[in-house]
Every structure is written in structure tokens, then in C-alpha cells.
Design a protein around this motif. Structure first.
Motif, PDB file in Angstrom:
ATOM      1  N   GLY A 116      13.392  17.937   5.253  1.00 44.04           N
ATOM      2  CA  GLY A 116      13.077  19.206   4.618  1.00 44.04           C
ATOM      3  C   GLY A 116      13.891  19.502   3.374  1.00 44.04           C
ATOM      4  N   MET A 117      15.117  18.975   3.296  1.00 42.07           N
ATOM      5  CA  MET A 117      15.991  19.295   2.165  1.00 42.07           C
ATOM      6  C   MET A 117      15.840  18.344   0.981  1.00 42.07           C
ATOM      7  N   VAL A 118      15.011  17.323   1.079  1.00 49.09           N
ATOM      8  CA  VAL A 118      14.804  16.366  -0.006  1.00 49.09           C
ATOM      9  C   VAL A 118      13.509  16.713  -0.735  1.00 49.09           C
ATOM     10  N   GLU A 166      23.563  14.722   5.247  1.00 47.66           N
ATOM     11  CA  GLU A 166      24.440  13.599   5.569  1.00 47.66           C
ATOM     12  C   GLU A 166      24.312  13.192   7.035  1.00 47.66           C
ATOM     13  N   SER A 167      24.090  14.142   7.927  1.00 46.24           N
ATOM     14  CA  SER A 167      23.865  13.809   9.342  1.00 46.24           C
ATOM     15  C   SER A 167      22.551  13.057   9.519  1.00 46.24           C
ATOM     16  N   ALA A 168      21.524  13.505   8.801  1.00 50.49           N
ATOM     17  CA  ALA A 168      20.210  12.860   8.907  1.00 50.49           C
ATOM     18  C   ALA A 168      20.261  11.421   8.411  1.00 50.49           C
ATOM     19  N   ILE A 169      20.917  11.186   7.284  1.00 55.41           N
ATOM     20  CA  ILE A 169      20.947   9.818   6.765  1.00 55.41           C
ATOM     21  C   ILE A 169      21.909   8.928   7.537  1.00 55.41           C
ATOM     22  N   ALA A 170      22.911   9.534   8.166  1.00 56.06           N
ATOM     23  CA  ALA A 170      23.819   8.740   9.009  1.00 56.06           C
ATOM     24  C   ALA A 170      23.074   8.134  10.190  1.00 56.06           C
ATOM     25  N   ALA A 171      21.988   8.782  10.604  1.00 55.96           N
ATOM     26  CA  ALA A 171      21.197   8.288  11.729  1.00 55.96           C
ATOM     27  C   ALA A 171      20.177   7.234  11.313  1.00 55.96           C
ATOM     28  N   HIS A 220       9.767   7.226   2.367  1.00 60.94           N
ATOM     29  CA  HIS A 220       8.948   8.302   2.925  1.00 60.94           C
ATOM     30  C   HIS A 220       9.714   9.092   3.988  1.00 60.94           C
ATOM     31  N   ALA A 221      10.573   8.419   4.747  1.00 62.18           N
ATOM     32  CA  ALA A 221      11.394   9.116   5.745  1.00 62.18           C
ATOM     33  C   ALA A 221      12.370  10.073   5.059  1.00 62.18           C
ATOM     34  N   LEU A 222      12.919   9.650   3.932  1.00 64.79           N
ATOM     35  CA  LEU A 222      13.805  10.538   3.170  1.00 64.79           C
ATOM     36  C   LEU A 222      13.040  11.751   2.657  1.00 64.79           C
ATOM     37  N   LEU A 223      11.856  11.512   2.112  1.00 71.80           N
ATOM     38  CA  LEU A 223      11.052  12.618   1.590  1.00 71.80           C
ATOM     39  C   LEU A 223      10.593  13.566   2.698  1.00 71.80           C
ATOM     40  N   ALA A 224      10.502  13.077   3.927  1.00 71.97           N
ATOM     41  CA  ALA A 224      10.082  13.909   5.049  1.00 71.97           C
ATOM     42  C   ALA A 224      11.192  14.868   5.497  1.00 71.97           C
TER      43      ALA A 224
END
Length: 74
Positions: A49-51, A5-10, A43-47
């Protein structure tokens, strides 16, 4: 979940996030300018580590939202 959630918030392209029950963990609404931009976000989402799996669907036409509260719901 906190790290995801922190990663996607950015990521400014992700404009909505909902945590789900069932087969999928999250539903994300992404605003992209074109298919190339969508692919870049995917691709950024797939990069992350948790996806391990991400699927995309494109909205066709103009979506609509009904105002709340919805009268008549029991």
C-alpha cells in the motif's frame, strides 16, 4: 518507513536495502532467477500500500566489490 522495511524484510528476493536522500526513498538489491521472477517481485512491491512507484534496472555482466578499507581516501 517501519511498515515498508518490515514488508521487504519478509521478501527473500530482496538481499539489500538502503534508504536514500533525494528523489528516491530506497535502493533495493533483488536477486531474481529470471525476468519473470523479477517481474513477480516488482509487482509484489507495487502491491504494498505504501509503494506508489518502483523502477528496476538490470545488472549487465558480473559486478565487483572492492574490499574495505579503501586506502588512499582522504
Amino acid at each position: 518507513t517501519d511498515a515498508f522495511e518490515s514488508a521487504i524484510a519478509a521478501m527473500p528476493e530482496i538481499i539489500e536495502c538502503a534508504r536514500l536522500e533525494g528523489s528516491w526513498d530506497y535502493l533495493l538489491k533483488i536477486q531474481a532467477t529470471d525476468q519473470r521472477h523479477h517481474d513477480k517481485v516488482h509487482h509484489a512491491l507495487l502491491a504494498l500500500g505504501m509503494v506508489t512507484l518502483a523502477r528496476g534496472m538490470r545488472v549487465v555482466g558480473q559486478p565487483f566489490t572492492k574490499p574495505l578499507p579503501l586506502d588512499g581516501l582522504a
